[in-house]
Design an enzyme around this catalytic site. Structure first.
Site, PDB file in Angstrom:
ATOM      1  N   GLU A 244     -18.330  17.810   3.956  1.00 21.15           N
ATOM      2  CA  GLU A 244     -17.845  18.878   3.043  1.00 21.15           C
ATOM      3  C   GLU A 244     -18.535  18.736   1.687  1.00 21.15           C
ATOM      4  O   GLU A 244     -18.672  19.470   0.918  1.00 21.15           O
ATOM      5  CB  GLU A 244     -16.077  18.392   2.825  1.00 21.15           C
TER       6      GLU A 244
ATOM      7  N   ALA B 188      -5.231  10.773   8.038  1.00 18.05           N
ATOM      8  CA  ALA B 188      -4.094  10.620   7.648  1.00 18.05           C
ATOM      9  C   ALA B 188      -3.004  10.840   8.692  1.00 18.05           C
ATOM     10  O   ALA B 188      -1.812  10.104   8.387  1.00 18.05           O
ATOM     11  CB  ALA B 188      -3.989  11.902   6.540  1.00 18.05           C
ATOM     12  N   GLN B 189      -3.129  11.684   9.566  1.00 17.39           N
ATOM     13  CA  GLN B 189      -2.103  11.854  10.448  1.00 17.39           C
ATOM     14  C   GLN B 189      -1.663  10.653  11.172  1.00 17.39           C
ATOM     15  O   GLN B 189      -0.375  10.424  11.272  1.00 17.39           O
ATOM     16  CB  GLN B 189      -2.442  12.868  11.435  1.00 17.39           C
TER      17      GLN B 189
ATOM     18  N   GLY C  93       0.839  -1.147  -0.013  1.00 17.68           N
ATOM     19  CA  GLY C  93      -0.089   0.001   0.036  1.00 17.68           C
ATOM     20  C   GLY C  93       0.659   1.281  -0.031  1.00 17.68           C
ATOM     21  O   GLY C  93       1.435   1.456   0.840  1.00 17.68           O
TER      22      GLY C  93
ATOM     23  N   GLY D 266      -0.249   4.372   0.418  1.00 23.18           N
ATOM     24  CA  GLY D 266      -1.137   5.484   0.819  1.00 23.18           C
ATOM     25  C   GLY D 266      -0.202   6.672   1.817  1.00 23.18           C
ATOM     26  O   GLY D 266       1.180   6.458   1.707  1.00 23.18           O
TER      27      GLY D 266
ATOM     28  N   ASP E 148      -5.012   3.027   8.500  1.00 23.13           N
ATOM     29  CA  ASP E 148      -6.517   2.691   8.614  1.00 23.13           C
ATOM     30  C   ASP E 148      -6.769   1.373   9.148  1.00 23.13           C
ATOM     31  O   ASP E 148      -7.590   0.898   9.640  1.00 23.13           O
ATOM     32  CB  ASP E 148      -7.281   3.003   7.437  1.00 23.13           C
TER      33      ASP E 148
END
Ligand SMILES: Cc1cc2nc3c(=O)[nH]c(=O)nc-3n(C[C@H](O)[C@H](O)[C@H](O)COP(=O)(O)OP(=O)(O)OC[C@H]3O[C@@H](n4cnc5c(N)ncnc54)[C@H](O)[C@@H]3O)c2cc1C
Length: 441
Positions: free
Chosen positions: A181, A329-330, A21, A23, A312
């Protein structure tokens, strides 16, 4: 060449670390490791690009082109030594023989890191999965973009007011940052773009419904942020339905547990994500809620010394984080960096350092000049928050060109009140027979 060598990666005397991955977590880890010449790093991803998921909603709503939030993984790591990338989907882990099976062959590892992220969680509701839209990947965002535009084109073709309304209506399930959003962006499109693009439709009738199962939106943020985001959305004309759970959706009608009924041709499911276990690492005992791999404080997968998980897919249950870290993300980036150090410590025979998450805060934008930001000691909303939101997103976007393109787009969209990427490049195949009495495109 034996089957095991099918990926054609030279066997060096260095320990081989295979990362699944590319990401946020996988890239942070690969960068950390590949700076050193002590290990061989092999990164595998089913896509040849990294996706900046926080801006997917802008692709879905025509604010950005997909290539400005994607970046070639090979380019991110092209200056690093002992680094190999292969475009491959990992299908199985054989931990006893330290081999992984991919769609292009098998590969041995000394250390394996699963950084495969997550997928949309429909909580077993296959009807919604079939008829609703997910927004977790670039192809899905492009599908959504096409569907929204196709629905408006289709709305022009019917004389039935009820059906026309349904084609213009939206249901967004999930009041987290993604739902908020997206709802805000759609409300801005309704106000500023639809009346000009579709002068022969009464686009004022389009309804944007944000449905949230809990009693407030943005429940991971402060009460103030939730309240303010609600005010912002309501000022844009979004209908917010709290304590409401969507239970069925057939592509046309969404029903809720509280017997509400929405007629809408677009339902976006943003109500949760879950891990996708890889065969061989899918035993019940090592899976936490949401199919995440249970890891210890060094990100080692339960019962496996040489297999790690970050981001994740990893669930590090501590007293402070009984449900694991937030799927954001963090944590993925910080775990990637920490594990990079730890793997180097491991190959040097040094003790590993436990992972400690530094929560830098969270934020969400609702639209033009409207955002909410929660930092550790400082919480603010409005125009300044919106600038902070933009700056942070530009900072974390990978690639200089992408930052410039996104920045220029945002300035252009701001000045012109526009979103020009509203293009049906790749039509989404929708079954319009659900909407009777109308001509098809
Ligand atoms: C719409 C949306 C908005 C978001 N907004 C925010 C936000 O504002 N702020 C925030 O912090 N977080 C946000 N997130 C969450 C954030 O994007 C994730 O938490 C983060 O991407 C997790 O990083 P990761 O490295 O674990 O996985 P990912 O970044 O998802 O990367 C996983 C990678 O693994 C690859 N992969 C998966 N399975 C395989 C396989 N079997 N074989 C090979 N490759 C595989 C995938 O192709 C992918 O490249 C958002 C997410 C979404 C969907």
């Amino acid at each position: 060449m034996s089957d095991i060598d099918a990926l054609n990666i030279p066997k060096l005397s260095l320990p081989r670390i295979v990362i699944v991955g590319g990401g946020f977590g996988g890239v942070a880890l690969a960068k950390k490791l590949s700076k050193k010449k002590e290990v061989q790093v092999v990164l595998l991803d089913k896509n040849n690009y990294h996706t900046f998921q926080p801006l997917l909603y802008q692709v879905s709503t025509g604010g950005l082109e997909p290539d400005s939030i994607a970046y070639p993984i090979r380019k991110i790591l092209q200056d690093y030594s002992n680094f190999y990338f292969r475009l491959a989907e990992v299908q199985q882990v054989k931990s006893e023989s330290k081999v992984i099976v991919t769609n292009i062959g098998q590969l041995t590892y000394d250390y394996l890191v699963i950084a495969a992220g997550s997928t949309t969680n429909f909580f077993g509701n296959t009807e919604i999965e079939l008829n609703g839209m997910a927004m977790k990947t670039i192809p899905q965002s492009l599908n959504l973009r096409s569907l929204i535009l196709e629905n408006f084109e289709q709305a022009l073709l019917t004389d039935d007011l009820h059906e026309r309304d349904a084609l213009m209506n939206f249901v967004i399930v999930g009041g987290g940052p993604t739902g908020v959003e997206l709802a805000g962006a759609l409300a801005e499109i309704k106000k500023g773009i639809l009346p000009k693009d579709y002068p022969d439709l009464d686009t004022r009738r389009a309804q944007i419904n944000l449905v949230q199962s809990g009693d407030r939106i943005l429940k991971g943020m402060s009460d103030n942020a939730s309240k303010k985001a609600e005010d912002f959305l309501e000022s844009l004309g979004v209908n917010i339905w709290k304590n409401t759970r969507v239970t069925t959706y057939d592509g046309k009608t969404a029903l809720t547990k509280t017997e509400l009924k929405f007629e809408a041709a677009t339902l976006v499911w943003a109500a949760g994500v879950k891990g996708v276990p890889i065969a061989g690492l899918d035993a019940k005992e090592i899976l936490a809620g949401g199919n995440r791999l249970k890891v210890n404080e060094f990100n080692q997968v339960m019962g496996h010394d040489r297999i790690f998980a970050i981001g994740d897919i990893a669930c590090m249950q501590t007293d402070a984080t009984p449900q694991g870290h937030p799927m954001m993300a963090q944590p993925a980036i910080q775990q990637g960096r920490n594990l990079g150090e730890n793997l180097l410590r491991l190959v040097r025979d040094e003790a590993m350092e436990p992972f400690v998450y530094k929560d830098k805060g969270s934020m969400a934008t609702v639209g033009r000049n409207k955002a909410v930001v929660d930092l550790k000691n400082y919480k603010f909303q409005g125009v300044f928050a919106w600038f902070v939101w933009m700056f942070i997103h530009l900072f974390f976007l990978i690639g200089f060109r992408n930052r410039v393109v996104v920045f220029v787009n945002w300035v252009y969209n701001y000045v012109r009140f526009d979103r020009e990427a509203r293009l049906i490049i790749r039509p989404y195949q929708r079954d319009y027979s659900l909407f009777k009495n109308q001509k098809t495109l």
